[in-house]
Design a protein around this motif. Structure first.
Motif, mmCIF file in Angstrom:
data_model
loop_
_atom_site.group_PDB
_atom_site.id
_atom_site.type_symbol
_atom_site.label_atom_id
_atom_site.label_comp_id
_atom_site.label_asym_id
_atom_site.label_seq_id
_atom_site.Cartn_x
_atom_site.Cartn_y
_atom_site.Cartn_z
ATOM 1 N N TYR A 149 0.832 -1.205 0.000
ATOM 2 C CA TYR A 149 0.000 0.000 0.000
ATOM 3 C C TYR A 149 0.866 1.253 0.000
ATOM 4 N N VAL A 150 1.860 1.294 0.865
ATOM 5 C CA VAL A 150 2.724 2.483 0.958
ATOM 6 C C VAL A 150 3.397 2.757 -0.380
ATOM 7 N N LEU A 151 3.873 1.708 -1.033
ATOM 8 C CA LEU A 151 4.528 1.875 -2.332
ATOM 9 C C LEU A 151 3.553 2.442 -3.369
ATOM 10 N N SER A 152 2.398 1.817 -3.508
ATOM 11 C CA SER A 152 1.409 2.266 -4.499
ATOM 12 C C SER A 152 0.924 3.680 -4.189
ATOM 13 N N PHE A 153 0.622 3.933 -2.941
ATOM 14 C CA PHE A 153 0.139 5.241 -2.498
ATOM 15 C C PHE A 153 1.148 6.338 -2.804
ATOM 16 N N THR A 154 2.407 6.092 -2.483
ATOM 17 C CA THR A 154 3.423 7.123 -2.651
ATOM 18 C C THR A 154 3.703 7.394 -4.117
ATOM 19 N N GLU A 155 3.766 6.343 -4.932
ATOM 20 C CA GLU A 155 3.975 6.559 -6.363
ATOM 21 C C GLU A 155 2.835 7.383 -6.963
ATOM 22 N N ALA A 156 1.600 7.104 -6.523
ATOM 23 C CA ALA A 156 0.455 7.858 -7.048
ATOM 24 C C ALA A 156 0.507 9.322 -6.608
ATOM 25 N N VAL A 157 0.841 9.559 -5.331
ATOM 26 C CA VAL A 157 0.963 10.933 -4.845
ATOM 27 C C VAL A 157 2.096 11.653 -5.578
ATOM 28 N N GLY A 158 3.179 10.952 -5.840
ATOM 29 C CA GLY A 158 4.282 11.545 -6.584
ATOM 30 C C GLY A 158 3.865 11.973 -7.976
ATOM 31 N N TYR A 159 3.045 11.150 -8.620
ATOM 32 C CA TYR A 159 2.553 11.520 -9.953
ATOM 33 C C TYR A 159 1.674 12.754 -9.871
#
Length: 262
Positions: free
Chosen positions: A163-173
Protein backbone atom coordinates in the motif's frame (compact mmCIF):
# COMPACT_ATOMS: atom_id res chain seq x y z
CA UNK A 1 23.82 18.07 -6.90
CA UNK A 2 24.21 18.10 -3.12
CA UNK A 3 21.09 19.50 -1.52
CA UNK A 4 21.02 21.67 1.56
CA UNK A 5 18.01 21.80 3.83
CA UNK A 6 19.03 24.84 5.84
CA UNK A 7 16.04 27.02 6.60
CA UNK A 8 13.63 24.08 6.45
CA UNK A 9 12.13 21.73 9.02
CA UNK A 10 11.91 17.96 8.63
CA UNK A 11 9.31 15.90 10.50
CA UNK A 12 10.58 12.34 11.00
CA UNK A 13 8.49 9.57 12.54
CA UNK A 14 9.97 6.54 14.24
CA UNK A 15 12.95 8.75 15.01
CA UNK A 16 14.12 7.24 18.29
CA UNK A 17 16.39 4.63 16.68
CA UNK A 18 17.42 2.88 13.48
CA UNK A 19 16.43 4.42 10.17
CA UNK A 20 14.55 7.30 11.77
CA UNK A 21 17.55 8.38 13.83
CA UNK A 22 19.76 8.17 10.74
CA UNK A 23 17.34 10.27 8.67
CA UNK A 24 17.46 12.83 11.47
CA UNK A 25 21.27 12.79 11.53
CA UNK A 26 21.73 13.19 7.78
CA UNK A 27 19.08 15.91 7.47
CA UNK A 28 20.55 17.79 10.45
CA UNK A 29 23.99 17.45 8.88
CA UNK A 30 22.59 19.36 5.90
CA UNK A 31 21.11 22.12 8.02
CA UNK A 32 17.49 21.08 8.57
CA UNK A 33 15.72 21.78 11.82
CA UNK A 34 13.90 18.71 13.08
CA UNK A 35 10.68 17.51 14.62
CA UNK A 36 11.34 14.04 16.00
CA UNK A 37 8.37 11.77 16.68
CA UNK A 38 8.33 8.37 18.40
CA UNK A 39 6.97 6.77 21.54
CA UNK A 40 10.21 6.74 23.56
CA UNK A 41 10.64 10.21 25.03
CA UNK A 42 14.05 9.64 26.63
CA UNK A 43 15.64 8.37 23.42
CA UNK A 44 14.14 11.22 21.41
CA UNK A 45 15.49 13.81 23.83
CA UNK A 46 18.97 12.25 23.83
CA UNK A 47 19.03 12.27 20.02
CA UNK A 48 17.72 15.83 19.81
CA UNK A 49 20.32 17.10 22.27
CA UNK A 50 23.15 15.43 20.36
CA UNK A 51 22.03 16.70 16.96
CA UNK A 52 21.56 20.24 18.22
CA UNK A 53 25.04 20.19 19.72
CA UNK A 54 26.78 18.63 16.72
CA UNK A 55 24.98 20.43 13.88
CA UNK A 56 23.66 23.67 15.41
CA UNK A 57 20.06 23.00 14.40
CA UNK A 58 16.80 23.12 16.34
CA UNK A 59 15.43 19.67 17.19
CA UNK A 60 12.01 19.44 18.80
CA UNK A 61 10.73 16.19 20.28
CA UNK A 62 7.06 15.19 20.18
CA UNK A 63 6.54 11.80 21.83
CA UNK A 64 3.49 10.14 20.28
CA UNK A 65 2.09 6.71 19.55
CA UNK A 66 1.08 6.89 15.90
CA UNK A 67 -0.38 3.39 16.20
CA UNK A 68 -3.29 5.01 18.03
CA UNK A 69 -6.21 6.29 15.91
CA UNK A 70 -6.30 10.07 15.74
CA UNK A 71 -2.64 10.54 16.67
CA UNK A 72 -1.70 12.00 13.27
CA UNK A 73 -4.39 14.67 13.49
CA UNK A 74 -3.29 15.55 17.01
CA UNK A 75 0.32 15.83 15.86
CA UNK A 76 -0.59 18.31 13.12
CA UNK A 77 -2.64 20.35 15.61
CA UNK A 78 0.24 20.41 18.09
CA UNK A 79 2.67 21.70 15.47
CA UNK A 80 0.17 24.34 14.37
CA UNK A 81 -0.13 25.49 17.99
CA UNK A 82 3.66 25.75 18.19
CA UNK A 83 3.79 27.73 14.94
CA UNK A 84 6.03 25.12 13.29
CA UNK A 85 5.81 24.65 9.53
CA UNK A 86 7.16 21.49 7.92
CA UNK A 87 8.90 21.30 4.54
CA UNK A 88 10.01 17.63 4.64
CA UNK A 89 8.02 14.66 5.93
CA UNK A 90 9.65 11.26 6.45
CA UNK A 91 7.06 8.60 7.31
CA UNK A 92 9.37 5.99 8.75
CA UNK A 93 7.47 4.55 11.73
CA UNK A 94 6.20 1.01 11.24
CA UNK A 95 6.57 -2.57 12.44
CA UNK A 96 5.98 -6.15 11.35
CA UNK A 97 5.21 -9.55 12.80
CA UNK A 98 5.94 -13.12 11.73
CA UNK A 99 3.70 -16.15 11.73
CA UNK A 100 0.36 -17.33 10.32
CA UNK A 101 -2.35 -14.68 10.38
CA UNK A 102 -4.64 -17.06 12.32
CA UNK A 103 -2.15 -16.97 15.20
CA UNK A 104 -1.77 -13.16 15.32
CA UNK A 105 -3.38 -11.12 18.07
CA UNK A 106 -6.23 -9.12 16.46
CA UNK A 107 -5.30 -5.97 18.40
CA UNK A 108 -1.71 -6.22 17.19
CA UNK A 109 -2.86 -6.65 13.59
CA UNK A 110 -5.07 -3.58 13.89
CA UNK A 111 -2.20 -1.57 15.37
CA UNK A 112 0.05 -2.59 12.48
CA UNK A 113 -2.48 -1.45 9.89
CA UNK A 114 -3.06 1.79 11.81
CA UNK A 115 0.66 2.61 11.99
CA UNK A 116 1.85 1.30 8.63
CA UNK A 117 -1.12 2.48 6.56
CA UNK A 118 -3.43 4.93 8.30
CA UNK A 119 -0.76 7.06 9.99
CA UNK A 120 1.21 7.32 6.73
CA UNK A 121 -1.93 8.30 4.84
CA UNK A 122 -3.18 10.77 7.45
CA UNK A 123 0.18 12.46 7.96
CA UNK A 124 0.75 12.72 4.21
CA UNK A 125 -2.67 14.29 3.71
CA UNK A 126 -2.23 16.62 6.70
CA UNK A 127 1.08 18.07 5.51
CA UNK A 128 0.99 17.62 1.72
CA UNK A 129 -0.62 20.99 0.87
CA UNK A 130 2.10 22.81 2.78
CA UNK A 131 4.87 20.66 1.29
CA UNK A 132 3.58 21.38 -2.21
CA UNK A 133 3.24 25.11 -1.57
CA UNK A 134 6.78 25.42 -0.22
CA UNK A 135 8.53 22.95 -2.55
CA UNK A 136 11.95 23.05 -0.89
CA UNK A 137 11.74 19.69 0.83
CA UNK A 138 10.58 16.16 0.22
CA UNK A 139 7.95 13.57 1.07
CA UNK A 140 9.63 10.26 1.87
CA UNK A 141 7.57 7.19 2.76
CA UNK A 142 9.33 4.02 3.84
CA UNK A 143 7.95 0.96 2.08
CA UNK A 144 9.93 -2.30 1.90
CA UNK A 145 11.32 -4.82 -0.54
CA UNK A 146 8.41 -6.91 0.78
CA UNK A 147 6.08 -4.51 -1.07
CA UNK A 148 6.94 -6.29 -4.32
CA UNK A 149 5.95 -9.75 -3.05
CA UNK A 150 3.07 -11.52 -1.37
CA UNK A 151 4.57 -12.49 1.99
CA UNK A 152 3.18 -15.60 3.70
CA UNK A 153 4.00 -15.52 7.43
CA UNK A 154 4.10 -11.72 7.13
CA UNK A 155 0.81 -11.30 5.27
CA UNK A 156 -0.31 -8.04 6.88
CA UNK A 157 3.13 -6.42 6.92
CA UNK A 158 3.78 -7.12 3.24
CA UNK A 159 0.33 -5.87 2.29
CA UNK A 160 0.75 -2.64 4.26
CA UNK A 161 4.05 -1.94 2.55
CA UNK A 162 2.55 -2.67 -0.88
CA UNK A 163 0.00 0.00 0.00
CA UNK A 164 2.72 2.48 0.96
CA UNK A 165 4.53 1.87 -2.33
CA UNK A 166 1.41 2.27 -4.50
CA UNK A 167 0.14 5.24 -2.50
CA UNK A 168 3.42 7.12 -2.65
CA UNK A 169 3.98 6.56 -6.36
CA UNK A 170 0.46 7.86 -7.05
CA UNK A 171 0.96 10.93 -4.85
CA UNK A 172 4.28 11.54 -6.58
CA UNK A 173 2.55 11.52 -9.95
CA UNK A 174 -0.05 13.98 -8.69
CA UNK A 175 2.76 16.25 -7.47
CA UNK A 176 4.72 16.08 -10.75
CA UNK A 177 4.02 19.71 -11.64
CA UNK A 178 5.51 20.99 -8.38
CA UNK A 179 9.08 21.20 -7.10
CA UNK A 180 8.31 18.81 -4.22
CA UNK A 181 10.29 15.59 -4.39
CA UNK A 182 8.20 12.50 -3.53
CA UNK A 183 9.87 9.15 -2.96
CA UNK A 184 8.95 5.66 -1.74
CA UNK A 185 11.99 3.88 -0.31
CA UNK A 186 12.03 0.07 -0.25
CA UNK A 187 14.93 -1.42 1.69
CA UNK A 188 15.45 -5.07 2.41
CA UNK A 189 16.55 -6.12 5.90
CA UNK A 190 18.30 -3.34 7.81
CA UNK A 191 20.39 -3.52 10.99
CA UNK A 192 17.78 -1.97 13.29
CA UNK A 193 15.47 -3.07 16.10
CA UNK A 194 12.87 -4.17 13.52
CA UNK A 195 13.59 -7.88 13.91
CA UNK A 196 13.58 -7.62 17.70
CA UNK A 197 9.95 -6.50 17.38
CA UNK A 198 9.17 -9.17 14.78
CA UNK A 199 10.63 -11.74 17.16
CA UNK A 200 12.60 -13.79 14.62
CA UNK A 201 15.34 -13.45 12.04
CA UNK A 202 13.47 -15.75 9.64
CA UNK A 203 12.13 -12.61 7.98
CA UNK A 204 15.62 -11.25 7.32
CA UNK A 205 15.93 -12.28 3.69
CA UNK A 206 19.08 -11.15 1.88
CA UNK A 207 22.07 -9.09 2.89
CA UNK A 208 21.63 -6.71 5.81
CA UNK A 209 22.04 -3.02 5.01
CA UNK A 210 23.01 -0.37 7.51
CA UNK A 211 20.73 2.58 8.25
CA UNK A 212 23.41 4.86 6.78
CA UNK A 213 23.31 2.99 3.46
CA UNK A 214 19.51 3.28 3.20
CA UNK A 215 19.36 6.96 4.11
CA UNK A 216 22.29 7.82 1.84
CA UNK A 217 20.51 6.04 -1.04
CA UNK A 218 17.40 8.09 -0.23
CA UNK A 219 19.29 11.35 -0.22
CA UNK A 220 21.09 10.60 -3.47
CA UNK A 221 17.81 9.73 -5.17
CA UNK A 222 16.34 13.04 -4.01
CA UNK A 223 19.39 14.92 -5.22
CA UNK A 224 19.07 13.67 -8.78
CA UNK A 225 17.57 16.20 -11.15
CA UNK A 226 14.64 13.89 -11.87
CA UNK A 227 13.48 12.11 -8.74
CA UNK A 228 12.11 8.61 -9.37
CA UNK A 229 8.80 7.78 -7.69
CA UNK A 230 10.38 4.89 -5.81
CA UNK A 231 13.67 3.14 -5.21
CA UNK A 232 14.62 -0.34 -4.04
CA UNK A 233 17.79 -0.24 -1.96
CA UNK A 234 20.39 -2.92 -2.70
CA UNK A 235 21.17 -4.77 -5.91
CA UNK A 236 19.88 -8.11 -4.62
CA UNK A 237 16.61 -6.54 -3.56
CA UNK A 238 16.20 -4.84 -6.95
CA UNK A 239 16.76 -8.14 -8.75
CA UNK A 240 14.30 -9.91 -6.45
CA UNK A 241 11.66 -7.23 -7.01
CA UNK A 242 12.11 -7.47 -10.78
CA UNK A 243 11.91 -11.27 -10.68
CA UNK A 244 8.69 -11.14 -8.66
CA UNK A 245 7.18 -8.79 -11.22
CA UNK A 246 8.09 -11.05 -14.14
CA UNK A 247 7.28 -14.41 -12.54
CA UNK A 248 3.80 -15.98 -12.46
CA UNK A 249 2.18 -14.97 -9.17
CA UNK A 250 1.75 -18.58 -8.07
CA UNK A 251 5.47 -19.20 -8.51
CA UNK A 252 6.47 -15.98 -6.75
CA UNK A 253 4.11 -16.79 -3.87
CA UNK A 254 5.57 -20.27 -3.43
CA UNK A 255 9.13 -18.87 -3.40
CA UNK A 256 8.19 -16.24 -0.80
CA UNK A 257 6.51 -18.88 1.36
CA UNK A 258 9.61 -21.06 1.40
CA UNK A 259 11.98 -18.15 2.02
CA UNK A 260 9.89 -16.76 4.89
CA UNK A 261 9.40 -20.24 6.37
CA UNK A 262 5.62 -19.96 6.25
Amino acid sequence: MTMTYRGTTALITGASSGLGAEYARQWAQRGADLVLVARRRERLEELAERLEREHRVRARTLPADLGRPGAATELRAELDALGVSVQTLVNNAGFGSHGPLADQEPARVAEMVQLNVMAVTELTRAFLPDLLADGRGALVNIASAAAYHSTPAMAVYGATKAYVLSFTEAVGYEARGSSLRVLAVSPGPVRTEFFDVVGTRDAAVGAMATPEQVVTATRRALERRTTPPSIVVGLGNRLSAAAATLSPRRVALAVSGRVLKA
